[in-house]
Enzyme design. Structure first.
Site, PDB file in Angstrom:
ATOM      1  N   PHE A   1     -19.355   1.123  -3.291  1.00 24.05           N
ATOM      2  CA  PHE A   1     -20.527   1.146  -4.284  1.00 24.05           C
ATOM      3  C   PHE A   1     -21.972   1.185  -3.304  1.00 24.05           C
ATOM      4  CE2 PHE A   1     -24.200  -1.541  -6.207  1.00 24.05           C
ATOM      5  CZ  PHE A   1     -24.212  -0.702  -7.231  1.00 24.05           C
ATOM      6  N   PHE A   2     -21.795   0.458  -2.055  1.00 20.51           N
ATOM      7  CA  PHE A   2     -22.962   0.466  -1.133  1.00 20.51           C
ATOM      8  C   PHE A   2     -23.192   1.745  -0.511  1.00 20.51           C
ATOM      9  CE2 PHE A   2     -22.863  -4.231  -2.095  1.00 20.51           C
ATOM     10  CZ  PHE A   2     -23.942  -4.047  -2.653  1.00 20.51           C
ATOM     11  N   SER A  57     -22.861   5.006  -2.101  1.00 17.86           N
ATOM     12  CA  SER A  57     -23.677   6.119  -2.920  1.00 17.86           C
ATOM     13  C   SER A  57     -24.236   5.547  -4.258  1.00 17.86           C
ATOM     14  CB  SER A  57     -22.778   7.238  -2.985  1.00 17.86           C
ATOM     15  OG  SER A  57     -21.506   6.755  -3.688  1.00 17.86           O
ATOM     16  N   GLY A  58     -23.910   4.065  -4.501  1.00 16.63           N
ATOM     17  CA  GLY A  58     -24.345   3.359  -5.625  1.00 16.63           C
ATOM     18  C   GLY A  58     -23.568   3.922  -6.805  1.00 16.63           C
ATOM     19  N   TYR A  67       0.885  -1.188   0.031  1.00 12.15           N
ATOM     20  CA  TYR A  67      -0.031  -0.135   0.037  1.00 12.15           C
ATOM     21  C   TYR A  67       0.891   1.282   0.132  1.00 12.15           C
ATOM     22  CZ  TYR A  67      -3.859  -3.275   1.577  1.00 12.15           C
ATOM     23  OH  TYR A  67      -4.443  -4.380   1.629  1.00 12.15           O
ATOM     24  N   PRO A 108     -16.010  -4.623   2.352  1.00  9.29           N
ATOM     25  CA  PRO A 108     -17.589  -5.308   2.823  1.00  9.29           C
ATOM     26  C   PRO A 108     -18.585  -4.285   2.287  1.00  9.29           C
ATOM     27  CG  PRO A 108     -16.773  -4.065   4.697  1.00  9.29           C
ATOM     28  CD  PRO A 108     -15.514  -4.353   3.669  1.00  9.29           C
ATOM     29  N   LEU A 109     -18.024  -3.147   1.628  1.00 10.43           N
ATOM     30  CA  LEU A 109     -18.969  -2.153   1.052  1.00 10.43           C
ATOM     31  C   LEU A 109     -18.869  -1.989  -0.309  1.00 10.43           C
ATOM     32  CD1 LEU A 109     -18.518   0.777   3.653  1.00 10.43           C
ATOM     33  CD2 LEU A 109     -20.238  -1.135   3.669  1.00 10.43           C
ATOM     34  N   GLY A 110     -18.437  -3.003  -0.988  1.00 12.06           N
ATOM     35  CA  GLY A 110     -18.331  -3.125  -2.454  1.00 12.06           C
ATOM     36  C   GLY A 110     -17.514  -2.006  -3.140  1.00 12.06           C
TER      37      GLY A 110
END
Length: 348
Positions: free
Chosen positions: A217-218, A220-221, A65, A212-214
């Protein structure tokens, strides 16, 4: 509406060797260049201290990283008594060679990587040391042999694998106990549920869920792509390409509808779904913002019934998500089998 975040942070055990961590960790990758421009170091250190003081004690980094700058940042953050408050996880196995990522599990490299990480982090011991990706040229027993020596020398407490196949996990665990396997697990990445997660549970190995929030993506779509900088590696991922993103929009809208019913945000619902997978699972959502950290902690207040879980899993089935999670240029657990140990001995 976000669920309240003023909840006590429970702790769980990962594996059966003694590793105990906060039930939710903090992925630190985005705090240094990877998702875009570098964040102000002092601000990130304040965020890390805020997380530790809030009960999130499990911090995740890697030598790749930055590269390397993420470990240096954590090293600066873990001064003034902060080291004693947390469990530190870092990784080795991906190195830059001629501008490309090279996967290496050679014993000499394992030792050199660990020594370098200890120096950058400015610590005497790494709590959880993962092999970040599996070197398919080196028998996993050979890599584990060097890791075992590092444990015996007190430089590493517990050993983990990241993105490993079931057969690799079994062979590694037979060579030296594995405390945790890190893998991508979310409402839009569920392929590990078929074999890898059952293998971990059979062997008593903890599960650490990244993204875990894609990958946002999850939160704000489809609009999340508008926040990507030109150097954000997510711009290359198949699921964020226009043709797939438009199709994935319906998944986000359905998750959002359920979240509205539950009185939480879509990201809290997605994170709560991972938390409800069992007391051997620790998600490590990453963030660089205090408000997002509070929102993530609020997911612990979201209680899901069996009916809620079934509904979420029905709309987030394997064929509901369009696009692979990685492009062909990024190696994953799907091809992580290593040669038999006998072939290494023959070649030695």
């Amino acid at each position: 509406m976000a669920a309240e975040s003023n909840v006590k942070m429970p702790r769980i055990k990962l594996g059966s060797q003694g590793l105990e961590v906060s039930v939710q960790g903090l992925g630190c990758m985005g705090m240094t260049p990877h998702f875009g421009q570098p964040k102000p170091g002092p601000d990130m250190i304040k965020l890390i201290h805020y997380a530790l003081n809030s009960g999130i004690t499990f911090l995740d980094t890697s030598d790749i990283y930055g590269p390397k700058t993420n470990e240096i940042l954590l090293g600066k953050a873990l001064k003034d008594g902060m080291r004693e408050k947390m469990e530190l996880a870092t990784k080795f196995g991906i190195r830059l060679a001629d501008g490309k990522n090279d996967i290496c599990g050679d014993p000499a490299y394992v030792r050199a990587a660990c020594e370098a990480s200890l120096k950058r982090l400015d610590v005497d011991c790494i709590d959880l040391y993962y092999q970040h990706r599996i070197d398919t040229r080196v028998p996993i027993e050979v890599t584990m042999g060097e890791l075992k020596k590092l444990v015996e020398e007190g430089k590493v407490k517990y050993i983990g694998l990241s993105e490993a196949s079931p057969s690799t996990i079994r062979r590694a665990h037979a060579a030296h106990p594995i405390s945790a396997v890190q893998l991508e697990w979310s409402l839009w990445t569920r392929d590990a549920e078929a074999e890898i997660i059952p293998t971990c549970r059979e062997l008593g190995i903890g599960i650490v869920a990244y993204s875990p929030l894609g990958r946002g993506f999850f939160s704000s779509g489809p609009k999340v792509v508008e926040t990507f900088s030109e150097v954000d590696f997510r711009k290359r991922l198949p699921r964020f390409q226009p043709e797939n993103l438009e199709l994935n929009k319906s998944l986000f809208e359905r998750v959002k509808d359920i979240a509205n019913r539950k009185g939480c945000t879509p990201s809290q619902l997605a994170l709560a779904w991972v938390h409800h997978q069992g007391n051997d699972v620790c998600p490590i959502p990453g963030t660089t913002k205090f408000e997002n950290l509070n929102e993530n902690m609020g997911a612990l207040s979201v209680k899901l019934t069996e009916e809620d879980m079934a509904e979420l899993e029905s709309i987030a089935s394997a064929d509901a998500v369009k696009g692979e999670r990685y492009g062909p240029d990024i190696p994953t657990w799907k091809d992580s089998d290593t040669p038999p140990l006998s072939t290494w001995k023959a070649a030695a």
